[in-house]
Write an enzyme that holds these catalytic residues in place. Structure first.
Site, PDB file in Angstrom:
ATOM      1  N   VAL A  69       0.823  -1.208   0.000  1.00 62.97           N
ATOM      2  CA  VAL A  69       0.000   0.000   0.000  1.00 62.97           C
ATOM      3  C   VAL A  69       0.858   1.260   0.000  1.00 62.97           C
ATOM      4  O   VAL A  69       0.338   2.369   0.122  1.00 62.97           O
ATOM      5  CB  VAL A  69      -0.942   0.013   1.231  1.00 62.97           C
ATOM      6  CG1 VAL A  69      -1.893  -1.167   1.184  1.00 62.97           C
ATOM      7  CG2 VAL A  69      -0.164   0.038   2.554  1.00 62.97           C
ATOM      8  N   HIS A 124      -4.545  -3.962  -2.510  1.00 60.29           N
ATOM      9  CA  HIS A 124      -5.078  -3.609  -1.192  1.00 60.29           C
ATOM     10  C   HIS A 124      -5.235  -2.108  -1.012  1.00 60.29           C
ATOM     11  O   HIS A 124      -5.426  -1.633   0.110  1.00 60.29           O
ATOM     12  CB  HIS A 124      -4.177  -4.183  -0.100  1.00 60.29           C
ATOM     13  CG  HIS A 124      -4.114  -5.672  -0.117  1.00 60.29           C
ATOM     14  ND1 HIS A 124      -3.042  -6.385   0.382  1.00 60.29           N
ATOM     15  CD2 HIS A 124      -4.983  -6.602  -0.590  1.00 60.29           C
ATOM     16  CE1 HIS A 124      -3.260  -7.682   0.215  1.00 60.29           C
ATOM     17  NE2 HIS A 124      -4.425  -7.835  -0.379  1.00 60.29           N
ATOM     18  N   GLY A 176       8.623 -11.470  -3.221  1.00 64.86           N
ATOM     19  CA  GLY A 176       8.521 -10.844  -1.908  1.00 64.86           C
ATOM     20  C   GLY A 176       7.191 -11.028  -1.209  1.00 64.86           C
ATOM     21  O   GLY A 176       6.835 -10.225  -0.352  1.00 64.86           O
ATOM     22  N   ARG A 229      12.292 -14.737   0.308  1.00 68.08           N
ATOM     23  CA  ARG A 229      13.044 -15.241   1.441  1.00 68.08           C
ATOM     24  C   ARG A 229      12.092 -16.017   2.345  1.00 68.08           C
ATOM     25  O   ARG A 229      11.233 -15.435   2.995  1.00 68.08           O
ATOM     26  CB  ARG A 229      13.678 -14.092   2.220  1.00 68.08           C
ATOM     27  CG  ARG A 229      14.802 -13.370   1.497  1.00 68.08           C
ATOM     28  CD  ARG A 229      16.031 -14.258   1.343  1.00 68.08           C
ATOM     29  NE  ARG A 229      17.182 -13.504   0.843  1.00 68.08           N
ATOM     30  CZ  ARG A 229      18.286 -14.063   0.388  1.00 68.08           C
ATOM     31  NH1 ARG A 229      18.383 -15.388   0.338  1.00 68.08           N
ATOM     32  NH2 ARG A 229      19.295 -13.316  -0.031  1.00 68.08           N
ATOM     33  N   GLY A 230      12.206 -17.331   2.375  1.00 64.78           N
ATOM     34  CA  GLY A 230      11.337 -18.154   3.182  1.00 64.78           C
ATOM     35  C   GLY A 230      10.250 -18.810   2.355  1.00 64.78           C
ATOM     36  O   GLY A 230       9.985 -18.432   1.212  1.00 64.78           O
ATOM     37  N   CYS A 270      14.696 -10.104  -3.068  1.00 63.96           N
ATOM     38  CA  CYS A 270      13.873  -9.545  -4.150  1.00 63.96           C
ATOM     39  C   CYS A 270      14.681  -8.655  -5.092  1.00 63.96           C
ATOM     40  O   CYS A 270      14.638  -8.813  -6.317  1.00 63.96           O
ATOM     41  CB  CYS A 270      12.732  -8.734  -3.550  1.00 63.96           C
ATOM     42  SG  CYS A 270      11.640  -9.652  -2.472  1.00 63.96           S
TER      43      CYS A 270
END
Length: 285
Positions: A115, A131, A233, A260-261, A277
């Site tokens: 946002v 969003h 991301g 990441r993850g 990213c």
């Protein structure tokens, strides 16, 4: 690392994420020269100093829901006091090289869950802010939208010296801060009708407007086998982003996830790589 044959409508396999340079290169090679729809999440803005909710090392956070916000003045004081301080910091954030790389890629459509408006400031042209944008405010009564900067000035005038008196507080995602004592904060109402004000963003407990979602579906549907959906991301924890990955995978469109993850979409991806990213996007450009 997840590996599925691009375009194959086969059942997804369990994801094996990898940050190995060879695996990252394979993902980049798949994307090179293809038409793209890009979906970005909070992980892309961390290099601009805006924390995310679910990245590695991020503390557990519980954002305010829409139902809480409209429950009464106490909740509105808590939200706006924190958001007033946080937005004063967020509006000073600058696009990073990842944002600029997405702009250079110029995808068929950029869908962002963020946002913060940094994609637009970096020069991206075809953007759906899934969003909403924190830089706009909407009245829940008359539905008038106004600039956040104008509300920020009103809050400063109604709460003189308040921001300076809070000292150092931790910045949180979505433009707010960690702050406990908010009881004395004066919350302005809509200048037109006196209604309750809310940032023009989709809170937990609200739905993304249907036309916004349909534009994204149409862009994903148009990719076919010669395009690809690139997710960067985002943990895809909420359905608002995951549904586009599901849509692409069901149609046999290649999906690449760089994050990441782990993410909820890893088992649907053609490639899922554990990489920064900005690093991944600048390499793709």
């Amino acid at each position: 690392m997840t590996v599925r044959t691009p375009g194959a409508a086969t059942a997804p396999t369990e994801a094996r994420r990898s940050g190995d340079p060879a695996d990252v290169r394979r993902a980049l090679d798949l994307l090179a020269g293809r038409r793209l729809v890009v979906l970005t999440g909070a992980g892309l803005s961390t290099d601009s100093g805006i924390p995310d909710y679910r990245g590695p090392g991020a503390p557990a956070r519980t954002p305010m829901t829409y139902q809480e916000l409209v429950s009464g003045l106490e909740a509105q004081q808590r939200y706006w006091a924190r958001s007033h301080l946080g937005w004063g910091r967020m509006r000073g954030a600058e696009p990073n090289d990842g944002h600029r790389a997405v702009a250079a890629l110029d995808p068929d459509l950029l869908i962002t869950q963020n946002v913060d408006g940094l994609h637009e400031r970096a020069g991206s042209r075809r953007v759906v802010a899934l969003h909403g944008r924190i830089s706009e405010v909407v009245c829940l009564g008359c539905r008038e939208t106004t600039p956040r900067a104008a509300l920020h000035a009103r809050m400063d005038a109604l709460n003189p010296g308040w921001a300076q008196a809070q000292g150092e507080v931790e910045t949180r995602p979505d433009g707010d801060v960690d702050l406990d004592d908010t009881a004395g904060f004066v919350v302005p109402s809509c200048a037109t009708c006196g209604g309750v004000l809310k940032p023009d963003v989709v809170f937990f407990g609200e739905n993304v407007p249907a036309p916004r979602v349909q534009r994204c579906f149409d862009a994903v549907d148009s990719l076919g086998d010669d395009g690809a959906l690139l997710v960067v991301g985002s943990s895809l924890t909420v359905m608002s982003g995951l549904r586009f990955v599901r849509r692409a995978a069901k149609a046999g469109t290649p999906v690449v996830i760089a994050n990441r993850g782990v993410t909820r979409g890893d088992d649907l991806a053609t490639y899922a790589v554990d990489v920064g990213c900005t690093e991944f996007l600048t390499a793709l450009v």
